[in-house]
Scaffold this active site. Sequence first.
Site, PDB file in Angstrom:
ATOM      1  N   LYS A 166       0.842  -1.202   0.000  1.00 58.45           N
ATOM      2  CA  LYS A 166       0.000   0.000   0.000  1.00 58.45           C
ATOM      3  C   LYS A 166       0.882   1.260   0.000  1.00 58.45           C
ATOM      4  O   LYS A 166       1.612   1.517   0.945  1.00 58.45           O
ATOM      5  CB  LYS A 166      -0.911  -0.018   1.243  1.00 58.45           C
ATOM      6  CG  LYS A 166      -1.738   1.256   1.436  1.00 58.45           C
ATOM      7  CD  LYS A 166      -2.685   1.132   2.648  1.00 58.45           C
ATOM      8  CE  LYS A 166      -3.398   2.447   2.956  1.00 58.45           C
ATOM      9  NZ  LYS A 166      -4.273   2.377   4.149  1.00 58.45           N
ATOM     10  N   ASP A 209       1.311   6.097   5.744  1.00 62.31           N
ATOM     11  CA  ASP A 209       0.377   5.123   5.177  1.00 62.31           C
ATOM     12  C   ASP A 209       0.933   4.474   3.902  1.00 62.31           C
ATOM     13  O   ASP A 209       0.244   3.730   3.224  1.00 62.31           O
ATOM     14  CB  ASP A 209      -0.970   5.819   4.903  1.00 62.31           C
ATOM     15  CG  ASP A 209      -2.151   4.890   5.081  1.00 62.31           C
ATOM     16  OD1 ASP A 209      -1.955   3.811   5.661  1.00 62.31           O
ATOM     17  OD2 ASP A 209      -3.244   5.241   4.623  1.00 62.31           O
ATOM     18  N   ASP A 214     -12.434   6.711   4.128  1.00 61.38           N
ATOM     19  CA  ASP A 214     -11.202   6.465   4.876  1.00 61.38           C
ATOM     20  C   ASP A 214     -10.761   5.002   4.753  1.00 61.38           C
ATOM     21  O   ASP A 214      -9.631   4.663   5.095  1.00 61.38           O
ATOM     22  CB  ASP A 214     -11.409   6.852   6.349  1.00 61.38           C
ATOM     23  CG  ASP A 214     -10.098   7.004   7.092  1.00 61.38           C
ATOM     24  OD1 ASP A 214      -9.042   7.030   6.431  1.00 61.38           O
ATOM     25  OD2 ASP A 214     -10.136   7.110   8.335  1.00 61.38           O
ATOM     26  N   LYS A 236     -10.454  12.135   8.812  1.00 64.44           N
ATOM     27  CA  LYS A 236      -9.919  11.694  10.104  1.00 64.44           C
ATOM     28  C   LYS A 236      -9.898  12.887  11.046  1.00 64.44           C
ATOM     29  O   LYS A 236      -9.798  14.030  10.598  1.00 64.44           O
ATOM     30  CB  LYS A 236      -8.474  11.221   9.920  1.00 64.44           C
ATOM     31  CG  LYS A 236      -8.332   9.890   9.228  1.00 64.44           C
ATOM     32  CD  LYS A 236      -6.879   9.461   9.191  1.00 64.44           C
ATOM     33  CE  LYS A 236      -6.721   8.121   8.497  1.00 64.44           C
ATOM     34  NZ  LYS A 236      -7.413   7.013   9.164  1.00 64.44           N
ATOM     35  N   GLU A 264      -9.676   3.366   2.321  1.00 63.44           N
ATOM     36  CA  GLU A 264      -9.207   3.518   0.941  1.00 63.44           C
ATOM     37  C   GLU A 264      -8.109   2.527   0.564  1.00 63.44           C
ATOM     38  O   GLU A 264      -7.922   2.228  -0.613  1.00 63.44           O
ATOM     39  CB  GLU A 264      -8.693   4.956   0.721  1.00 63.44           C
ATOM     40  CG  GLU A 264      -7.258   5.223   1.172  1.00 63.44           C
ATOM     41  CD  GLU A 264      -7.003   4.995   2.653  1.00 63.44           C
ATOM     42  OE1 GLU A 264      -7.961   5.106   3.444  1.00 63.44           O
ATOM     43  OE2 GLU A 264      -5.862   4.696   3.038  1.00 63.44           O
ATOM     44  N   ARG A 296      -7.837  -0.682   0.965  1.00 59.89           N
ATOM     45  CA  ARG A 296      -8.346  -1.883   0.300  1.00 59.89           C
ATOM     46  C   ARG A 296      -8.711  -1.603  -1.155  1.00 59.89           C
ATOM     47  O   ARG A 296      -8.641  -2.483  -2.001  1.00 59.89           O
ATOM     48  CB  ARG A 296      -9.519  -2.457   1.111  1.00 59.89           C
ATOM     49  CG  ARG A 296     -10.701  -1.555   1.222  1.00 59.89           C
ATOM     50  CD  ARG A 296     -11.600  -1.900   2.421  1.00 59.89           C
ATOM     51  NE  ARG A 296     -11.025  -1.432   3.693  1.00 59.89           N
ATOM     52  CZ  ARG A 296     -11.576  -1.640   4.893  1.00 59.89           C
ATOM     53  NH1 ARG A 296     -12.705  -2.325   4.996  1.00 59.89           N
ATOM     54  NH2 ARG A 296     -11.005  -1.181   5.993  1.00 59.89           N
ATOM     55  N   ASP A 355      -2.860   9.954   4.081  1.00 55.50           N
ATOM     56  CA  ASP A 355      -4.257   9.545   4.254  1.00 55.50           C
ATOM     57  C   ASP A 355      -4.968  10.516   5.193  1.00 55.50           C
ATOM     58  O   ASP A 355      -4.837  10.420   6.416  1.00 55.50           O
ATOM     59  CB  ASP A 355      -4.306   8.116   4.816  1.00 55.50           C
ATOM     60  CG  ASP A 355      -5.739   7.611   4.959  1.00 55.50           C
ATOM     61  OD1 ASP A 355      -6.658   8.276   4.435  1.00 55.50           O
ATOM     62  OD2 ASP A 355      -5.924   6.538   5.580  1.00 55.50           O
TER      63      ASP A 355
HETATM   64  N1  BES Z   1      -4.492   4.174   6.986  1.00 50.42           N
HETATM   65  C1  BES Z   1      -5.572   3.806   7.810  1.00 50.42           C
HETATM   66  C2  BES Z   1      -5.204   2.761   8.860  1.00 50.42           C
HETATM   67  C3  BES Z   1      -4.208   3.171   9.896  1.00 50.42           C
HETATM   68  C4  BES Z   1      -4.616   3.538  11.160  1.00 50.42           C
HETATM   69  C5  BES Z   1      -2.858   3.125   9.634  1.00 50.42           C
HETATM   70  C6  BES Z   1      -3.703   3.885  12.120  1.00 50.42           C
HETATM   71  C7  BES Z   1      -1.935   3.481  10.601  1.00 50.42           C
HETATM   72  C8  BES Z   1      -2.347   3.846  11.849  1.00 50.42           C
HETATM   73  C9  BES Z   1      -6.711   3.264   6.961  1.00 50.42           C
HETATM   74  O1  BES Z   1      -6.790   3.743   5.668  1.00 50.42           O
HETATM   75  C10 BES Z   1      -7.977   3.615   7.665  1.00 50.42           C
HETATM   76  O2  BES Z   1      -8.216   4.770   7.824  1.00 50.42           O
HETATM   77  N2  BES Z   1      -8.734   2.628   8.058  1.00 50.42           N
HETATM   78  C11 BES Z   1      -9.949   2.851   8.757  1.00 50.42           C
HETATM   79  C12 BES Z   1     -10.961   1.854   8.269  1.00 50.42           C
HETATM   80  C13 BES Z   1     -12.361   2.124   8.765  1.00 50.42           C
HETATM   81  C14 BES Z   1     -12.905   3.378   8.117  1.00 50.42           C
HETATM   82  C15 BES Z   1     -13.229   0.940   8.431  1.00 50.42           C
HETATM   83  C16 BES Z   1      -9.687   2.661  10.253  1.00 50.42           C
HETATM   84  O3  BES Z   1      -8.921   1.780  10.604  1.00 50.42           O
HETATM   85  O4  BES Z   1     -10.231   3.409  11.041  1.00 50.42           O
HETATM   86 ZN    ZN Z   2      -4.981   4.434   4.856  1.00 42.41          ZN
HETATM   87 ZN    ZN Z   3      -7.872   5.606   5.575  1.00 40.33          ZN
END
Ligand code: BES
Ligand code: ZN
Ligand code: ZN
Length: 519
Positions: free
Chosen positions: A276, A299, A359, A288, A361, A363, A281
């Site tokens: 990735k 990210d 968020d 966020k 994204e 996947r 992000d």
């Molecule tokens: N990049 C984040 C995941 C992340 C969180 C990486 C903390 C490093 C530290 C990812 O894209 C994300 O935001 N995931 C969301 C998914 C949710 C919206 C289902 C998450 O984990 O909150």
């Molecule tokens: Zn992310």
């Molecule tokens: Zn995200």
Amino acid sequence: MSDQTTAIELFDQEPSTFTGDLLVYLVEEGHMQAAGFGAGGNRLLTKVQETGDFKGEKDQIFLLYPGLMTLDAQQTIAARKVLFVGLGKPDETANGRRERLRLAGGVIAKQAGAVKVKKVLVVLPGEYPLDTVEIAGCLSEGLLLGNYRFDLHKQAKDDDAPVRVERFFLHDGGLAAGAVREGLELGRILAEATCAARDMANQPGNCWTPAEFAEYAKKLGKKSRLTCTVFDKASLQKLRMGGILGVNQGSAQPPFLVILEYKRNKKRPTILLVGKGLTFDSGGISAKPPAGMEDMKCDMCGGAAVLAAMQAIAEIGVPGVNVVALVPATENLSGSAALKPGDVICHYGGKTAEIINTDAEGRLILADALAYGIKTYKPQAVIDVATLTGAVIIGLGHHYTGLLANNDQWAEQLIEAGARVGEPLWRLPLGPEYRKQIDSRIADMKNVGSDRSGGTIVAACYLQEFVGQTPWAHLDIAGTAWGFTEKSYIPKGPSGIGVRTLVDCLRQWRPIQSVDKNR
Ligand code: BES
Ligand code: ZN
Ligand code: ZN
């Protein structure tokens, strides 16, 4: 990038003649000997022991300044400072012993920085119960990883800040010099690649853009006999990669899909790596919260790990396989054209997804890359590496990478590799009951579940839709890419996790016999 690689080389004279800044001995608990130290040195070691302040316990250190005292007349030590570092009692497992050497290497680098020395000779522990290549390899890794700094954006040097070691020397300590040299090279290559991944992650989002991923890969291709292909926005549009393009809609930076191929023999099976490469992000329209958002420059750590692993693979070579690495790279921002909740996208290959949360994204960009990579390269097995979910931090903290796989043998190979290199993985389940959580009324799937339960698994279920029956392992490094378990050779911030696991796994690769269904 930060142009800070540290030299490491073999020293083939008596350690006592080393005229550099610091001479280091690794001492096992209850086994006070120091190879190549000479009679005078060994008497000194006895005296050190008699002080009762140093027993060789784990991470214990003892620092001496020989020039300030009278030593044995025949055997003077030329080095200005001498450091003893404890190895503790030998660990029961080979993995424990490997890690001990890496940790000792990190302790040496830290201590050398604290006493501001530039040239350091480390005498290998000649009787340590591990293969010589590995002794030299693990120690070199620890030294170079522990010596890492990132100060590219700092203007003036603070005089009180610890300095970096410029050059490490290894003395064989009575071990076979050829094997020591081999281990030293391995350790150097792995540490340099890991530090390259750390550099990419330390770079802020305005410096490390998707285009930087493309540039780095192109340079690597030229330098290292890797074939590099970069798909720009127009190519992604032709290929109908609606995931990468969709996430990119809100950003002014163009997206790229970066491909590096290591191919040495057509008959070998291919392993596909996907990382990735989300260079920042913000969450997009589903923004966020601001607190800590700056860390979301990391990210792209999965993409960094995959490119850096290719860098090491090209140098070390992997005997049994060809390797293809794909890095989908974009930002996730909320410009006026950004993807919105409710939008439907169409991935490479035709599967559609309803966007519930912009968020989620990672996947979306990985799905295109996985589908394209599997269709194009027909790999024997796939690994993707991604900072994919915050949920993995809730579940496993910062100490284990989350592993999800559709194949037991493949999962096992990764767990073994992670354990060997000190980057542990913990497997989580997959299954139709989790997949159900992303059923959509209007598309083939939706990009998040109806609630937050099982977030890491649900995200992996989304990816699983794109791998078919190909043995696949997904590494969720959201907890370990940044703030990984504090260790002497792991700095605060980006850890460079995944690089050494990937390379080790590919070097030790065994053909996968069975295909497990419904995992
Ligand atoms: N990049 C984040 C995941 C992340 C969180 C990486 C903390 C490093 C530290 C990812 O894209 C994300 O935001 N995931 C969301 C998914 C949710 C919206 C289902 C998450 O984990 O909150
Ligand atoms: Zn992310
Ligand atoms: Zn995200």
